[in-house]
Design a protein around this motif. Sequence first.
Motif, mmCIF file in Angstrom:
data_model
loop_
_atom_site.group_PDB
_atom_site.id
_atom_site.type_symbol
_atom_site.label_atom_id
_atom_site.label_comp_id
_atom_site.label_asym_id
_atom_site.label_seq_id
_atom_site.Cartn_x
_atom_site.Cartn_y
_atom_site.Cartn_z
ATOM 1 N N CYS A 75 -4.556 -8.404 -0.965
ATOM 2 C CA CYS A 75 -3.170 -8.868 -1.136
ATOM 3 C C CYS A 75 -2.674 -8.318 -2.467
ATOM 4 N N ASN A 76 -2.022 -7.171 -2.394
ATOM 5 C CA ASN A 76 -1.659 -6.451 -3.618
ATOM 6 C C ASN A 76 -0.150 -6.412 -3.841
ATOM 7 N N GLN A 77 0.645 -6.733 -2.777
ATOM 8 C CA GLN A 77 2.107 -6.644 -2.943
ATOM 9 C C GLN A 77 2.546 -7.481 -4.139
ATOM 10 N N ALA A 105 8.075 -16.579 -14.998
ATOM 11 C CA ALA A 105 7.957 -16.680 -13.534
ATOM 12 C C ALA A 105 6.788 -15.837 -13.029
ATOM 13 N N TYR A 106 6.668 -14.643 -13.581
ATOM 14 C CA TYR A 106 5.607 -13.733 -13.135
ATOM 15 C C TYR A 106 4.224 -14.327 -13.437
ATOM 16 N N SER A 107 4.045 -14.795 -14.680
ATOM 17 C CA SER A 107 2.754 -15.407 -15.045
ATOM 18 C C SER A 107 2.484 -16.617 -14.160
ATOM 19 N N GLY A 153 0.797 -1.237 0.000
ATOM 20 C CA GLY A 153 0.000 0.000 0.000
ATOM 21 C C GLY A 153 0.822 1.276 0.000
ATOM 22 N N SER A 154 2.145 1.140 -0.101
ATOM 23 C CA SER A 154 2.967 2.361 -0.059
ATOM 24 C C SER A 154 3.291 2.901 -1.446
ATOM 25 N N SER A 155 2.840 2.188 -2.497
ATOM 26 C CA SER A 155 3.240 2.598 -3.846
ATOM 27 C C SER A 155 2.189 2.173 -4.882
ATOM 28 N N GLY A 156 2.153 2.859 -5.990
ATOM 29 C CA GLY A 156 1.378 2.435 -7.166
ATOM 30 C C GLY A 156 -0.084 2.121 -6.911
ATOM 31 N N ILE A 157 -0.499 0.915 -7.346
ATOM 32 C CA ILE A 157 -1.908 0.523 -7.270
ATOM 33 C C ILE A 157 -2.361 0.444 -5.805
ATOM 34 N N GLY A 158 -1.500 -0.082 -4.924
ATOM 35 C CA GLY A 158 -1.842 -0.224 -3.506
ATOM 36 C C GLY A 158 -2.091 1.126 -2.850
ATOM 37 N N ALA A 162 3.901 -2.695 3.980
ATOM 38 C CA ALA A 162 4.993 -2.864 3.011
ATOM 39 C C ALA A 162 6.264 -3.065 3.823
ATOM 40 N N ARG A 163 7.412 -3.228 3.154
ATOM 41 C CA ARG A 163 8.652 -3.421 3.923
ATOM 42 C C ARG A 163 9.223 -2.082 4.391
ATOM 43 N N SER A 164 9.431 -1.150 3.463
ATOM 44 C CA SER A 164 10.128 0.094 3.801
ATOM 45 C C SER A 164 9.246 1.047 4.616
ATOM 46 N N LEU A 165 9.709 1.313 5.864
ATOM 47 C CA LEU A 165 8.964 2.207 6.745
ATOM 48 C C LEU A 165 8.963 3.629 6.173
ATOM 49 N N ASP A 174 -1.103 -3.465 -17.969
ATOM 50 C CA ASP A 174 0.008 -2.585 -17.600
ATOM 51 C C ASP A 174 -0.573 -1.336 -16.944
ATOM 52 N N THR A 175 0.035 -0.929 -15.832
ATOM 53 C CA THR A 175 -0.467 0.229 -15.088
ATOM 54 C C THR A 175 0.702 1.133 -14.735
ATOM 55 N N ASP A 176 0.508 2.428 -14.927
ATOM 56 C CA ASP A 176 1.590 3.381 -14.699
ATOM 57 C C ASP A 176 1.848 3.555 -13.196
ATOM 58 N N THR A 177 2.883 2.867 -12.696
ATOM 59 C CA THR A 177 3.241 2.910 -11.271
ATOM 60 C C THR A 177 4.774 2.970 -11.180
ATOM 61 N N PRO A 178 5.330 3.254 -9.997
ATOM 62 C CA PRO A 178 6.795 3.211 -9.853
ATOM 63 C C PRO A 178 7.357 1.844 -10.254
ATOM 64 N N SER A 205 3.440 -17.101 -11.121
ATOM 65 C CA SER A 205 3.033 -16.643 -9.783
ATOM 66 C C SER A 205 1.590 -16.141 -9.803
ATOM 67 N N LYS A 206 1.193 -15.471 -10.872
ATOM 68 C CA LYS A 206 -0.159 -14.901 -10.934
ATOM 69 C C LYS A 206 -1.209 -15.951 -11.304
ATOM 70 N N PHE A 207 -0.837 -16.923 -12.164
ATOM 71 C CA PHE A 207 -1.757 -18.041 -12.432
ATOM 72 C C PHE A 207 -1.992 -18.818 -11.129
ATOM 73 N N ALA A 232 6.373 -4.971 7.266
ATOM 74 C CA ALA A 232 6.692 -6.404 7.337
ATOM 75 C C ALA A 232 7.006 -6.891 5.930
ATOM 76 N N ASP A 233 7.790 -7.973 5.870
ATOM 77 C CA ASP A 233 8.058 -8.623 4.593
ATOM 78 C C ASP A 233 7.069 -9.780 4.480
ATOM 79 N N VAL A 234 6.268 -9.806 3.402
ATOM 80 C CA VAL A 234 5.239 -10.857 3.295
ATOM 81 C C VAL A 234 5.847 -12.259 3.236
ATOM 82 N N CYS A 235 7.149 -12.353 2.942
ATOM 83 C CA CYS A 235 7.798 -13.670 2.871
ATOM 84 C C CYS A 235 8.054 -14.247 4.259
HETATM 85 N N1 LIG Z 1 2.036 -1.924 -12.585
HETATM 86 C C1 LIG Z 1 1.585 -2.833 -13.438
HETATM 87 O O1 LIG Z 1 1.782 -2.737 -14.656
HETATM 88 C C2 LIG Z 1 0.767 -3.979 -12.943
HETATM 89 C C3 LIG Z 1 0.840 -4.416 -11.636
HETATM 90 N N2 LIG Z 1 0.101 -5.499 -11.242
HETATM 91 C C4 LIG Z 1 0.202 -5.993 -9.876
HETATM 92 O O2 LIG Z 1 -0.255 -4.983 -8.995
HETATM 93 C C5 LIG Z 1 0.449 -5.052 -7.773
HETATM 94 C C6 LIG Z 1 1.036 -3.694 -7.434
HETATM 95 O O3 LIG Z 1 1.868 -3.290 -8.482
HETATM 96 P P1 LIG Z 1 2.511 -1.825 -8.552
HETATM 97 O O4 LIG Z 1 1.633 -0.885 -7.856
HETATM 98 O O5 LIG Z 1 2.882 -1.625 -9.946
HETATM 99 O O6 LIG Z 1 3.847 -2.085 -7.701
HETATM 100 P P2 LIG Z 1 4.923 -1.081 -7.058
HETATM 101 O O7 LIG Z 1 6.257 -1.683 -7.354
HETATM 102 O O8 LIG Z 1 4.687 0.312 -7.434
HETATM 103 O O9 LIG Z 1 4.628 -1.280 -5.491
HETATM 104 C C7 LIG Z 1 4.847 -2.528 -4.907
HETATM 105 C C8 LIG Z 1 4.439 -2.485 -3.455
HETATM 106 O O10 LIG Z 1 4.619 -3.776 -2.877
HETATM 107 C C9 LIG Z 1 5.458 -3.661 -1.719
HETATM 108 N N3 LIG Z 1 6.259 -4.890 -1.575
HETATM 109 C C10 LIG Z 1 7.119 -5.421 -2.471
HETATM 110 N N4 LIG Z 1 7.691 -6.516 -1.975
HETATM 111 C C11 LIG Z 1 7.165 -6.713 -0.738
HETATM 112 C C12 LIG Z 1 7.374 -7.668 0.284
HETATM 113 N N5 LIG Z 1 8.252 -8.675 0.134
HETATM 114 N N6 LIG Z 1 6.667 -7.549 1.432
HETATM 115 C C13 LIG Z 1 5.786 -6.553 1.607
HETATM 116 N N7 LIG Z 1 5.553 -5.596 0.682
HETATM 117 C C14 LIG Z 1 6.249 -5.674 -0.471
HETATM 118 C C15 LIG Z 1 6.309 -2.421 -1.996
HETATM 119 O O11 LIG Z 1 6.854 -1.817 -0.849
HETATM 120 P P3 LIG Z 1 8.323 -2.232 -0.265
HETATM 121 O O12 LIG Z 1 9.235 -2.362 -1.429
HETATM 122 O O13 LIG Z 1 8.679 -1.142 0.690
HETATM 123 O O14 LIG Z 1 8.111 -3.522 0.439
HETATM 124 C C16 LIG Z 1 5.270 -1.524 -2.635
HETATM 125 O O15 LIG Z 1 4.451 -0.946 -1.650
HETATM 126 C C17 LIG Z 1 1.475 -6.159 -7.939
HETATM 127 O O16 LIG Z 1 0.983 -7.344 -7.388
HETATM 128 C C18 LIG Z 1 1.616 -6.288 -9.434
HETATM 129 O O17 LIG Z 1 2.032 -7.576 -9.813
HETATM 130 C C19 LIG Z 1 -0.726 -6.156 -12.099
HETATM 131 C C20 LIG Z 1 -0.830 -5.755 -13.391
HETATM 132 C C21 LIG Z 1 -0.101 -4.638 -13.908
#
Ligand SMILES: NC(=O)C1=CN([C@@H]2O[C@H](COP(=O)(O)OP(=O)(O)OC[C@H]3O[C@@H](n4cnc5c(N)ncnc54)[C@H](OP(=O)(O)O)[C@@H]3O)[C@@H](O)[C@H]2O)C=CC1
Length: 361
Positions: A118-120, A186-188, A46-51, A69-72, A219-223, A190-192, A95-98
Amino acid sequence: MADADLSFLALIALLPILFLIFLKLIVRPRPLQIPIKSRHVFITGGSSGIGLALARQAATEGARVTILARSLEKLEEAKTSIRLSTGIDVAIVSADVCDFEAVKAAVESAGPIDVLICNQGVFVAYELENQEMKEVRDMIGVNLIGTFNLVKAALPGMKSRSDRKPVSIAFMSSQAGQVGIYGYTAYSASKFGLRGLAEALQQEVIADDIHVSLIFPPDTDTPGFVEENKKKPRLTSIIAGSSGVMQADDVAKKALNGIKSGSFFVPCNFEGFLLAIATAGLSPQRSYLMAFVEVVSAGVLRIAGLCFQWTWYGSIEKWHAQKKYNDLCSSICTATPSLRRGWMYIAAIHKNLISWTEFED
Ligand SMILES: NC(=O)C1=CN([C@@H]2O[C@H](COP(=O)(O)OP(=O)(O)OC[C@H]3O[C@@H](n4cnc5c(N)ncnc54)[C@H](OP(=O)(O)O)[C@@H]3O)[C@@H](O)[C@H]2O)C=CC1
Ligand SMILES: CCCCCCCCCCCCCCCC(=O)[C@@H](N)CO
């Protein structure tokens, strides 16, 4: 005779209506709404992009939001940016989801969850041949196993909740989780994997009024996407380009609406809508209208799917032909520099005959 014709026509008109009624009776799970106002929405990544866009949207709609997310540092930044744009405070947890124990502690500290998103996710596009096994393990680990950790940690609290309203578990898949795409082995995978998890889990938790959603953005415009594009294979971009690029806010809006309406499949754009129908398989369907659309358009969409594969394999063939041609060019030029001028002349004519411009960087 005319009477017979008329009753035949009436029967033809009646058939789809009878079929709709039949579907309305049998579609499972049953349709429902999942309110998010004043409820706890827990968003990973939830700290970046779609989340981050999801967190902002859910907060605006009156939910109590926690982001993980991981980075505070990035979490603090996200919190500030949400406060500045909405005046609302979200809770943050690192926290690290792993790491299952860390995820459990994070979930417990956040309190009972009503909507778990679950968006990470991590994504590095390469041909498998060029991809490090560490990256493969990372993608499966964060995207799939990390999601298992989250569900295992959150489920007990969700099941034993005191308020009896329906709750939701949503998974952020990708259109690359509906169809395999060059550069995403690998990505596909994981998502399948998330689809198998989602379909089976829905059957297991339906009795607890827990409802699963699977979101499929293009594809979504995110970091993360900006980073991915720095080293993505050209063919990955070309094939994924069949579905365009969305803004994170638009994906978040579609995703949240999908979750609130309890939809199992949540497509985000028109291509995603077609893809959801074409890959419906044996997935649960709550909407009898969508079920109707799935049944009547299955054949036509299979043809559309075959046409997409035809153009994708065409691009792959062209790409290899061009690579062969370039290799030949450079080997002739280096082997016999004197032939260079003559070769370039022939190549120029050749290029006029066949357009390779699509592949020129
Ligand atoms: N952008 C795209 O084109 C698309 C994205 N998606 C999916 O949408 C989701 C979000 O993507 P997007 O917004 O682009 O991603 P970003 O890379 O912009 O953000 C990823 C987020 O996940 C967190 N994260 C990464 N690794 C971990 C971890 N091990 N534990 C906890 N948090 C973690 C990051 O924070 P931190 O690094 O601090 O942990 C960050 O908040 C993903 O699942 C992606 O596969 C799906 C289709 C298209
Ligand atoms: C039958 C009708 C078919 C309809 C069209 C099909 C189009 C498929 C395109 C797939 C695009 C995959 C994008 C992956 C994005 C992603 O997840 C990465 N950016 C990594 O995050």
